[in-house]
Design a protein around this motif. Structure first.
Motif, PDB file in Angstrom:
ATOM      1  N   THR A 164       0.846  -1.194   0.000  1.00 39.47           N
ATOM      2  CA  THR A 164       0.000   0.000   0.000  1.00 39.47           C
ATOM      3  C   THR A 164       0.879   1.241   0.000  1.00 39.47           C
ATOM      4  N   ASN A 165       0.266   2.399  -0.143  1.00 41.08           N
ATOM      5  CA  ASN A 165       1.013   3.646  -0.161  1.00 41.08           C
ATOM      6  C   ASN A 165       1.694   3.882   1.181  1.00 41.08           C
ATOM      7  N   PRO A 166       2.930   4.393   1.181  1.00 42.92           N
ATOM      8  CA  PRO A 166       3.635   4.636   2.444  1.00 42.92           C
ATOM      9  C   PRO A 166       3.012   5.798   3.200  1.00 42.92           C
ATOM     10  N   PRO A 167       3.260   5.879   4.523  1.00 40.42           N
ATOM     11  CA  PRO A 167       2.741   6.998   5.311  1.00 40.42           C
ATOM     12  C   PRO A 167       3.526   8.282   5.028  1.00 40.42           C
ATOM     13  N   LYS A 168       3.285   9.282   5.825  1.00 41.81           N
ATOM     14  CA  LYS A 168       3.951  10.570   5.663  1.00 41.81           C
ATOM     15  C   LYS A 168       5.467  10.398   5.713  1.00 41.81           C
ATOM     16  N   THR A 169       6.163  10.983   4.717  1.00 45.12           N
ATOM     17  CA  THR A 169       7.620  10.881   4.637  1.00 45.12           C
ATOM     18  C   THR A 169       8.263  12.129   5.230  1.00 45.12           C
ATOM     19  N   VAL A 170       9.205  11.917   6.145  1.00 43.95           N
ATOM     20  CA  VAL A 170       9.924  13.028   6.757  1.00 43.95           C
ATOM     21  C   VAL A 170      11.408  12.906   6.434  1.00 43.95           C
ATOM     22  N   LYS A 171      12.129  13.995   6.649  1.00 46.80           N
ATOM     23  CA  LYS A 171      13.558  13.987   6.390  1.00 46.80           C
ATOM     24  C   LYS A 171      14.273  13.220   7.480  1.00 46.80           C
ATOM     25  N   SER A 172      15.178  12.384   7.089  1.00 43.55           N
ATOM     26  CA  SER A 172      15.892  11.564   8.062  1.00 43.55           C
ATOM     27  C   SER A 172      16.897  12.407   8.836  1.00 43.55           C
ATOM     28  N   THR A 173      16.855  12.276  10.147  1.00 39.99           N
ATOM     29  CA  THR A 173      17.834  12.949  11.011  1.00 39.99           C
ATOM     30  C   THR A 173      18.731  11.937  11.708  1.00 39.99           C
ATOM     31  N   GLU A 174      18.628  10.711  11.283  1.00 43.07           N
ATOM     32  CA  GLU A 174      19.383   9.636  11.929  1.00 43.07           C
ATOM     33  C   GLU A 174      20.849   9.688  11.550  1.00 43.07           C
ATOM     34  N   LYS A 175      21.709   9.675  12.532  1.00 41.13           N
ATOM     35  CA  LYS A 175      23.142   9.659  12.315  1.00 41.13           C
ATOM     36  C   LYS A 175      23.671   8.246  12.478  1.00 41.13           C
ATOM     37  N   LYS A 176      24.608   7.928  11.638  1.00 46.10           N
ATOM     38  CA  LYS A 176      25.194   6.599  11.712  1.00 46.10           C
ATOM     39  C   LYS A 176      26.173   6.535  12.881  1.00 46.10           C
ATOM     40  N   TYR A 328      -9.862   0.255  26.450  1.00 45.46           N
ATOM     41  CA  TYR A 328      -8.677   0.801  25.806  1.00 45.46           C
ATOM     42  C   TYR A 328      -8.801   2.300  25.511  1.00 45.46           C
ATOM     43  N   ASN A 329      -9.793   2.951  26.092  1.00 47.88           N
ATOM     44  CA  ASN A 329     -10.075   4.342  25.743  1.00 47.88           C
ATOM     45  C   ASN A 329      -8.901   5.280  26.002  1.00 47.88           C
ATOM     46  N   ASN A 330      -8.081   4.989  27.011  1.00 49.69           N
ATOM     47  CA  ASN A 330      -6.990   5.898  27.375  1.00 49.69           C
ATOM     48  C   ASN A 330      -5.672   5.605  26.659  1.00 49.69           C
ATOM     49  N   LEU A 331      -5.680   4.625  25.772  1.00 46.81           N
ATOM     50  CA  LEU A 331      -4.457   4.335  25.026  1.00 46.81           C
ATOM     51  C   LEU A 331      -4.143   5.464  24.048  1.00 46.81           C
ATOM     52  N   LYS A 332      -2.869   5.780  23.916  1.00 51.36           N
ATOM     53  CA  LYS A 332      -2.442   6.835  22.996  1.00 51.36           C
ATOM     54  C   LYS A 332      -1.496   6.254  21.953  1.00 51.36           C
ATOM     55  N   PHE A 333      -1.694   6.671  20.710  1.00 49.22           N
ATOM     56  CA  PHE A 333      -0.897   6.175  19.598  1.00 49.22           C
ATOM     57  C   PHE A 333      -0.086   7.321  18.988  1.00 49.22           C
ATOM     58  N   LYS A 334       1.149   7.020  18.644  1.00 47.60           N
ATOM     59  CA  LYS A 334       1.992   8.007  17.990  1.00 47.60           C
ATOM     60  C   LYS A 334       1.741   8.000  16.482  1.00 47.60           C
ATOM     61  N   GLU A 335       1.988   9.146  15.866  1.00 53.76           N
ATOM     62  CA  GLU A 335       1.857   9.215  14.412  1.00 53.76           C
ATOM     63  C   GLU A 335       2.966   8.385  13.776  1.00 53.76           C
ATOM     64  N   ILE A 336       2.628   7.623  12.759  1.00 53.46           N
ATOM     65  CA  ILE A 336       3.634   6.823  12.077  1.00 53.46           C
ATOM     66  C   ILE A 336       4.109   7.557  10.831  1.00 53.46           C
ATOM     67  N   VAL A 337       5.416   7.668  10.687  1.00 49.38           N
ATOM     68  CA  VAL A 337       6.019   8.343   9.541  1.00 49.38           C
ATOM     69  C   VAL A 337       7.103   7.440   8.968  1.00 49.38           C
ATOM     70  N   THR A 338       7.671   7.872   7.867  1.00 54.51           N
ATOM     71  CA  THR A 338       8.732   7.096   7.236  1.00 54.51           C
ATOM     72  C   THR A 338       9.752   8.044   6.632  1.00 54.51           C
ATOM     73  N   THR A 339      10.849   7.493   6.190  1.00 52.46           N
ATOM     74  CA  THR A 339      11.890   8.254   5.506  1.00 52.46           C
ATOM     75  C   THR A 339      12.258   7.529   4.214  1.00 52.46           C
TER      76      THR A 339
END
Length: 571
Positions: A164-176, A328-339
């Motif tokens: 399926t289509n990927p989620p929102k794409t963000v710029k990678s800030t990950e350092k090796k 499960y009403n109080n469960l919180k989910f983070k937004e999923i993104v990709t790079t």
């Protein structure tokens, strides 16, 4: 369930409470009353005094070690459940069943399994199929006993559907980050990991070796974090219903209702597991028509049917009672993104996964064997494999000529099977328990008129047998070819329920011989073992290069958490 067994289990539970909690006699009597005479599927309404009493019983918490919180469609989530005493952190012997779920951002259950707990631990796995959409999910785990306070284990799980289509794409800030002094291995090389002295104090540990995840994803919860930082769960105000712990096995409850005000008390209810090792249980309804079955290891948990042993089953309805769901009403989910880097990784892993699945037939897991199908009868049967004898066209001839430890009587076209005792003496005082593929056959005409050429084997037990306080003289257990016996469906009710996870021995690659050298090996999960037994762990690398994490989690016999992480590099 059988009242004697149920009472015995209650007394075992209470004896433990006496030793550990020094409960008063009045408190014990009240607890016995609550557990033995509750009538609604393991749930009862309690008053204030009873609630105070139940606070004396040790509470539970659950930790789950799972292989990865970043999966793509076609991969598997492997997990092991650790059920702990909430105060001592030692493995709990109270609950024998745990529940593991994967829920989506809409708080909907996507996948669910029931796991048998043995000495507080159990394990299973989920296949992430292509119908599961890309998103942030939660791994949830709990026992029925934990429902009383709406407490449960929960941790994030990121699933990417490569189709399926990927989620929102963000710029990678990950350092090796360079990992210094990483031990390097070549492809398909043997790796040995020595177990520390700390692990030798118990065997309640599990290990996962998997390629590391991008740092965009949060770290999985470890056993040390779970124990040291508190129970990571979501709580809400508990309701008035009380959930009885499943301390002997899964509790299955239902209710019989009459369509014409007929008696609903003390009706005989059968539960049949229809398969080649078919088994059955018997229970009785109470004053309100409620019945219970305690599903222990002796009965398969699939293809179940409820059998109502009455003259006119059409006068009744049978319904399984549902247990209350968690909040499960109080469960919180983070937004999923990709790079862009993660999208490339997903593409590569999807290719690896498709290649691996193409060779699944030579890399499959092994289902653990079930216990002997006749162990619960506590007697050895006479077994007649009908293909070893001359075949006859009627059951009457087959019984007369082959199965001579039985006989068949006909009175006014009503047939009755009987079993001769060990001295071949006829006994008409009690009828035998007749079972075909797990079906309890109360109307013997159904078996008497069944074509014997469809029967594979007949097992005859000649000693008396008591089931749900009813005595039978012997057992006739019939196994057909292809489960071809179809009883009168008017008194059968299909049980639609979640099956217990199959116990497996997981496949481990081994290149000590030249057996699989020509088969592609693109495993990103190099090793998963939910039960560590040896002092040294060995596994083989694959054709996938990169950094892999060795993660060992568990609880020692003294309730101490163990969380070990090491890294290796495959070049």
């Amino acid at each position: 369930m059988e009242i004697v067994e149920f009472m015995g289990a209650i007394l075992n539970l209470i004896s433990g409470l006496i030793k550990n909690l020094k409960m008063k006699i009045k408190q014990l009597a009240l607890l016995l009353f609550i557990l033995c005479f509750s009538s609604i599927s393991g749930q009862v309404v309690l008053n204030k005094k009873q609630k105070e009493l139940l606070k004396k019983i040790p509470q539970e918490k659950v930790f789950v070690h799972y292989n990865s919180n970043f999966l793509i469609s076609g991969e598997r989530l492997f997990y092991k459940v650790y059920c702990l005493n909430n105060k001592t952190n030692k493995l709990s012997a109270l609950s024998k069943i745990s529940y593991v779920e994967i829920i989506n951002q809409n708080k909907e259950i996507v996948l669910k399994q029931k796991i048998r707990l043995e000495d507080g631990t159990g394990f299973g796995d989920f296949f992430i199929n292509s119908s599961i959409k890309t998103g942030n999910y939660k791994v949830i785990a709990y026992t029925q006993w934990m429902k009383n306070k709406n407490t449960f284990f929960q941790d994030d799980l990121y699933i990417y559907n490569a189709f399926t289509n990927p989620p929102k794409t963000v710029k990678s800030t990950e350092k090796k980050n360079k990992r210094l002094n990483l031990k390097s291995y070549s492809k398909r090389q043997k790796v040995s990991v020595s177990i520390s002295n700390e692990l030798k104090k118990g065997r309640n540990f599990s290990i996962s070796v998997k390629k590391i995840n991008p740092k965009l994803f949060s770290q999985k919860l470890t056993s040390k974090n779970f124990i040291n930082t508190g129970f990571r769960s979501i709580k809400s105000n508990s309701n008035e219903l009380f959930h009885i712990p499943e301390f002997r096995g899964e509790l299955l409850s239902g209710i019989v209702k009459s369509k014409n005000n007929s008696n609903i008390e003390n009706l005989k209810i059968g539960l049949s597991s229809i398969n080649k090792n078919g088994k059955a249980m018997m229970s009785s309804t109470n004053l309100n028509g409620v019945f219970h079955f305690n599903l222990t290891n002796s009965i398969e948990k699939e293809n179940l049917y409820i059998f109502l042993d009455v003259k006119k089953p059409s006068d009744y309805t049978v319904t399984l009672l549902k247990t209350q769901s968690l909040n499960y009403n109080n469960l919180k989910f983070k937004e999923i993104v990709t790079t862009k880097e993660i999208n490339t990784l997903i593409k590569n892993r999807s290719i690896y996964m498709q290649i691996e699945n193409a060779y699944n037939s030579v890399k499959s897991d092994t289902l653990n064997k079930t216990i002997n199908q006749f162990q619960r009868y506590q007697q050895v049967p006479l077994t007649f494999v009908l293909d070893d004898y001359k075949r006859f066209n009627t059951m009457k001839e087959t019984i007369i000529e082959v199965v001579k430890s039985c006989w068949l009587e006909n009175k006014n076209e009503t047939y009755t099977f009987y079993v001769r005792d060990e001295n071949l003496v006829n006994n008409r005082l009690f009828k035998p328990l007749v079972m075909v593929d797990g079906h309890i056959v109360s109307n013997h005409n159904e078996l008497a008129n069944f074509h014997p050429r469809k029967i594979k084997t007949i097992h005859v037990f000649r000693k008396k047998y008591i089931l749900n306080s009813k005595q039978y003289h012997g057992i006739i257990n019939v196994e057909t070819f292809n489960l071809s016996f179809k009883p009168n469906e008017a008194n059968l009710f299909k049980v639609n329920k979640i099956d217990l996870s199959k116990e497996k021995t997981y496949y481990q690659e081994n290149y000590s011989s030249n057996k699989n050298t020509r088969i592609p090996d693109y495993r990103t999960q190099l090793y998963w073992n939910p039960v560590i037994k040896s002092k040294e762990i060995t596994f083989y690398t694959s054709d996938v290069t990169g950094v892999f994490e060795i993660n060992i989690e568990g609880i020692t016999n003294k309730g101490k958490p163990v969380s070990i992480k090491k890294w290796i590099e495959v070049k």
